[in-house]
Design a protein around this motif. Structure first.
Motif, PDB file in Angstrom:
ATOM      1  N   ALA A   1      39.388  40.555  46.728  1.00 24.89           N
ATOM      2  CA  ALA A   1      38.911  40.207  48.071  1.00 24.89           C
ATOM      3  C   ALA A   1      37.394  40.112  48.095  1.00 24.89           C
ATOM      4  CB  ALA A   1      39.383  41.242  49.080  1.00 24.89           C
ATOM      5  N   ASP A   2      36.890  39.084  48.741  1.00 28.04           N
ATOM      6  CA  ASP A   2      35.465  38.940  49.068  1.00 28.04           C
ATOM      7  C   ASP A   2      35.298  39.363  50.522  1.00 28.04           C
ATOM      8  OD1 ASP A   2      35.529  35.950  47.177  1.00 28.04           O
ATOM      9  OD2 ASP A   2      34.489  37.797  46.605  1.00 28.04           O
ATOM     10  N   LEU A   3      34.441  40.337  50.755  1.00 25.74           N
ATOM     11  CA  LEU A   3      34.381  40.890  52.104  1.00 25.74           C
ATOM     12  C   LEU A   3      33.003  41.451  52.407  1.00 25.74           C
ATOM     13  CD1 LEU A   3      34.482  44.248  51.669  1.00 25.74           C
ATOM     14  CD2 LEU A   3      36.838  43.679  51.034  1.00 25.74           C
ATOM     15  N   SER A   4      32.827  41.766  53.681  1.00 26.25           N
ATOM     16  CA  SER A   4      31.636  42.503  54.093  1.00 26.25           C
ATOM     17  C   SER A   4      32.088  43.850  54.667  1.00 26.25           C
ATOM     18  CB  SER A   4      30.837  41.724  55.136  1.00 26.25           C
ATOM     19  OG  SER A   4      31.628  41.445  56.272  1.00 26.25           O
ATOM     20  N   THR A   5      31.289  44.869  54.402  1.00 27.79           N
ATOM     21  CA  THR A   5      31.637  46.210  54.867  1.00 27.79           C
ATOM     22  C   THR A   5      30.957  46.514  56.197  1.00 27.79           C
ATOM     23  OG1 THR A   5      29.780  47.278  53.772  1.00 27.79           O
ATOM     24  CG2 THR A   5      31.787  46.960  52.467  1.00 27.79           C
ATOM     25  N   ILE A   6      31.384  47.580  56.806  1.00 31.62           N
ATOM     26  CA  ILE A   6      30.795  48.009  58.068  1.00 31.62           C
ATOM     27  C   ILE A   6      29.314  48.306  57.890  1.00 31.62           C
ATOM     28  CG2 ILE A   6      30.834  49.858  59.788  1.00 31.62           C
ATOM     29  CD1 ILE A   6      33.868  49.945  59.443  1.00 31.62           C
ATOM     30  N   ALA A   7      28.955  48.740  56.696  1.00 31.37           N
ATOM     31  CA  ALA A   7      27.554  49.044  56.400  1.00 31.37           C
ATOM     32  C   ALA A   7      26.715  47.798  56.164  1.00 31.37           C
ATOM     33  CB  ALA A   7      27.477  49.958  55.180  1.00 31.37           C
ATOM     34  N   GLY A   8      27.360  46.639  56.178  1.00 30.91           N
ATOM     35  CA  GLY A   8      26.620  45.397  56.040  1.00 30.91           C
ATOM     36  C   GLY A   8      26.525  44.859  54.624  1.00 30.91           C
ATOM     37  N   GLN A   9      27.251  45.463  53.711  1.00 30.47           N
ATOM     38  CA  GLN A   9      27.225  45.022  52.314  1.00 30.47           C
ATOM     39  C   GLN A   9      28.228  43.888  52.117  1.00 30.47           C
ATOM     40  OE1 GLN A   9      28.631  47.943  49.529  1.00 30.47           O
ATOM     41  NE2 GLN A   9      27.454  47.082  47.840  1.00 30.47           N
ATOM     42  N   ILE A  10      27.808  42.833  51.442  1.00 31.51           N
ATOM     43  CA  ILE A  10      28.707  41.742  51.070  1.00 31.51           C
ATOM     44  C   ILE A  10      29.058  41.929  49.609  1.00 31.51           C
ATOM     45  CG2 ILE A  10      28.985  39.256  50.825  1.00 31.51           C
ATOM     46  CD1 ILE A  10      27.020  38.930  53.140  1.00 31.51           C
ATOM     47  N   THR A  11      30.330  42.099  49.342  1.00 26.83           N
ATOM     48  CA  THR A  11      30.729  42.464  47.982  1.00 26.83           C
ATOM     49  C   THR A  11      32.167  42.032  47.750  1.00 26.83           C
ATOM     50  OG1 THR A  11      30.875  44.319  46.428  1.00 26.83           O
ATOM     51  CG2 THR A  11      31.512  44.755  48.708  1.00 26.83           C
ATOM     52  N   ASN A  12      32.709  42.407  46.598  1.00 23.75           N
ATOM     53  CA  ASN A  12      34.096  42.077  46.309  1.00 23.75           C
ATOM     54  C   ASN A  12      34.785  43.278  45.670  1.00 23.75           C
ATOM     55  OD1 ASN A  12      34.389  41.464  43.114  1.00 23.75           O
ATOM     56  ND2 ASN A  12      32.353  40.890  43.844  1.00 23.75           N
ATOM     57  N   TYR A  13      36.096  43.318  45.833  1.00 28.49           N
ATOM     58  CA  TYR A  13      36.892  44.427  45.333  1.00 28.49           C
ATOM     59  C   TYR A  13      38.119  43.906  44.597  1.00 28.49           C
ATOM     60  CZ  TYR A  13      34.284  47.913  47.986  1.00 28.49           C
ATOM     61  OH  TYR A  13      33.301  48.734  48.470  1.00 28.49           O
ATOM     62  N   TRP A  14      38.591  44.741  43.678  1.00 25.75           N
ATOM     63  CA  TRP A  14      39.818  44.465  42.934  1.00 25.75           C
ATOM     64  C   TRP A  14      40.836  45.561  43.219  1.00 25.75           C
ATOM     65  CZ3 TRP A  14      40.607  40.136  40.031  1.00 25.75           C
ATOM     66  CH2 TRP A  14      39.482  39.380  39.655  1.00 25.75           C
ATOM     67  N   GLY A  15      42.106  45.177  43.222  1.00 28.10           N
ATOM     68  CA  GLY A  15      43.166  46.164  43.263  1.00 28.10           C
ATOM     69  C   GLY A  15      43.425  46.742  41.883  1.00 28.10           C
ATOM     70  N   GLN A  16      44.349  47.680  41.828  1.00 28.51           N
ATOM     71  CA  GLN A  16      44.614  48.371  40.568  1.00 28.51           C
ATOM     72  C   GLN A  16      45.567  47.587  39.672  1.00 28.51           C
ATOM     73  OE1 GLN A  16      46.141  49.008  43.362  1.00 28.51           O
ATOM     74  NE2 GLN A  16      48.321  49.210  42.844  1.00 28.51           N
ATOM     75  N   GLY A  17      46.222  46.590  40.221  1.00 28.86           N
ATOM     76  CA  GLY A  17      47.133  45.760  39.433  1.00 28.86           C
ATOM     77  C   GLY A  17      48.579  46.173  39.585  1.00 28.86           C
ATOM     78  N   THR A  18      49.457  45.187  39.514  1.00 29.75           N
ATOM     79  CA  THR A  18      50.896  45.446  39.546  1.00 29.75           C
ATOM     80  C   THR A  18      51.557  44.602  38.459  1.00 29.75           C
ATOM     81  OG1 THR A  18      52.879  45.537  40.949  1.00 29.75           O
ATOM     82  CG2 THR A  18      51.377  43.693  41.327  1.00 29.75           C
ATOM     83  N   GLN A  19      52.463  45.200  37.721  1.00 27.78           N
ATOM     84  CA  GLN A  19      53.083  44.541  36.576  1.00 27.78           C
ATOM     85  C   GLN A  19      54.226  43.635  37.020  1.00 27.78           C
ATOM     86  OE1 GLN A  19      52.418  44.864  32.978  1.00 27.78           O
ATOM     87  NE2 GLN A  19      53.709  43.043  33.084  1.00 27.78           N
ATOM     88  N   VAL A  20      54.198  42.410  36.512  1.00 33.93           N
ATOM     89  CA  VAL A  20      55.300  41.468  36.689  1.00 33.93           C
ATOM     90  C   VAL A  20      55.823  41.111  35.308  1.00 33.93           C
ATOM     91  CG1 VAL A  20      55.961  39.154  37.420  1.00 33.93           C
ATOM     92  CG2 VAL A  20      54.464  40.542  38.866  1.00 33.93           C
ATOM     93  N   ALA A  21      57.113  41.308  35.110  1.00 27.21           N
ATOM     94  CA  ALA A  21      57.739  40.980  33.832  1.00 27.21           C
ATOM     95  C   ALA A  21      58.905  40.033  34.086  1.00 27.21           C
ATOM     96  CB  ALA A  21      58.219  42.239  33.130  1.00 27.21           C
ATOM     97  N   VAL A  22      58.900  38.913  33.380  1.00 21.35           N
ATOM     98  CA  VAL A  22      59.962  37.920  33.520  1.00 21.35           C
ATOM     99  C   VAL A  22      60.691  37.838  32.188  1.00 21.35           C
ATOM    100  CG1 VAL A  22      60.559  35.566  34.158  1.00 21.35           C
ATOM    101  CG2 VAL A  22      58.516  36.660  35.133  1.00 21.35           C
ATOM    102  N   SER A  23      61.928  38.308  32.194  1.00 22.96           N
ATOM    103  CA  SER A  23      62.683  38.375  30.938  1.00 22.96           C
ATOM    104  C   SER A  23      64.166  38.434  31.232  1.00 22.96           C
ATOM    105  CB  SER A  23      62.262  39.610  30.145  1.00 22.96           C
ATOM    106  OG  SER A  23      63.068  39.765  28.990  1.00 22.96           O
ATOM    107  N   SER A  24      64.942  37.870  30.316  1.00 20.26           N
ATOM    108  CA  SER A  24      66.391  37.947  30.447  1.00 20.26           C
ATOM    109  C   SER A  24      66.925  39.143  29.681  1.00 20.26           C
ATOM    110  CB  SER A  24      67.029  36.656  29.947  1.00 20.26           C
ATOM    111  OG  SER A  24      66.622  36.375  28.619  1.00 20.26           O
TER     112      SER A  24
END
Length: 120
Positions: A97-120
């Motif tokens: 996400a690209d966002l601005s904080t309440i403190a006025g900072q414009i920055t970006n954040y990453w989530g921790q990740g989620t695994q997707v596995a596609v297999s038979s």
């Protein structure tokens, strides 16, 4: 502080579907763009899909026509509907996400990740 929390990953058979969610919370003033990236073992992180606050979307070439990104601005949440999944879609999916904080900072954040596995 801002947190991005993903959910919805798992194991699915080829041709199946999954829906990922990512909720942003914390000291957020405004979120501009949100998106999804993925990283497979031994590969670089790649762009999957993105959406602006106005709803404009774009997709990586490998997922066009199969994945759909959407967003609920009221909930600060972005979704990724993944259909017709292929084994090569197997990866850890990260929310961004690209966002601005309440403190006025414009920055970006990453989530921790989620695994997707596609297999038979």
């Amino acid at each position: 502080q801002v947190q991005l929390v993903e959910s919805g990953g798992g194991l699915v058979q080829p041709g199946g579907s999954l829906r990922l969610s990512c909720a942003a919370s914390g000291s957020i003033f405004s979120i501009y763009a949100m998106g999804w990236f993925r990283q497979a073992p031994g590969k670089q992180r790649e762009f999957v899909a993105g959406i602006t606050s106005g709803g404009t979307t774009n997709y990586g070439d490998s997922v066009k026509g199969r994945f759909t990104i959407s967003r609920d601005n009221a909930k600060n949440t972005v979704y990724l509907q993944m259909n017709s999944l292929k084994p090569e879609d197997t990866a850890v999916y990260y929310c961004h996400a690209d966002l601005s904080t309440i403190a006025g900072q414009i920055t970006n954040y990453w989530g921790q990740g989620t695994q997707v596995a596609v297999s038979s």
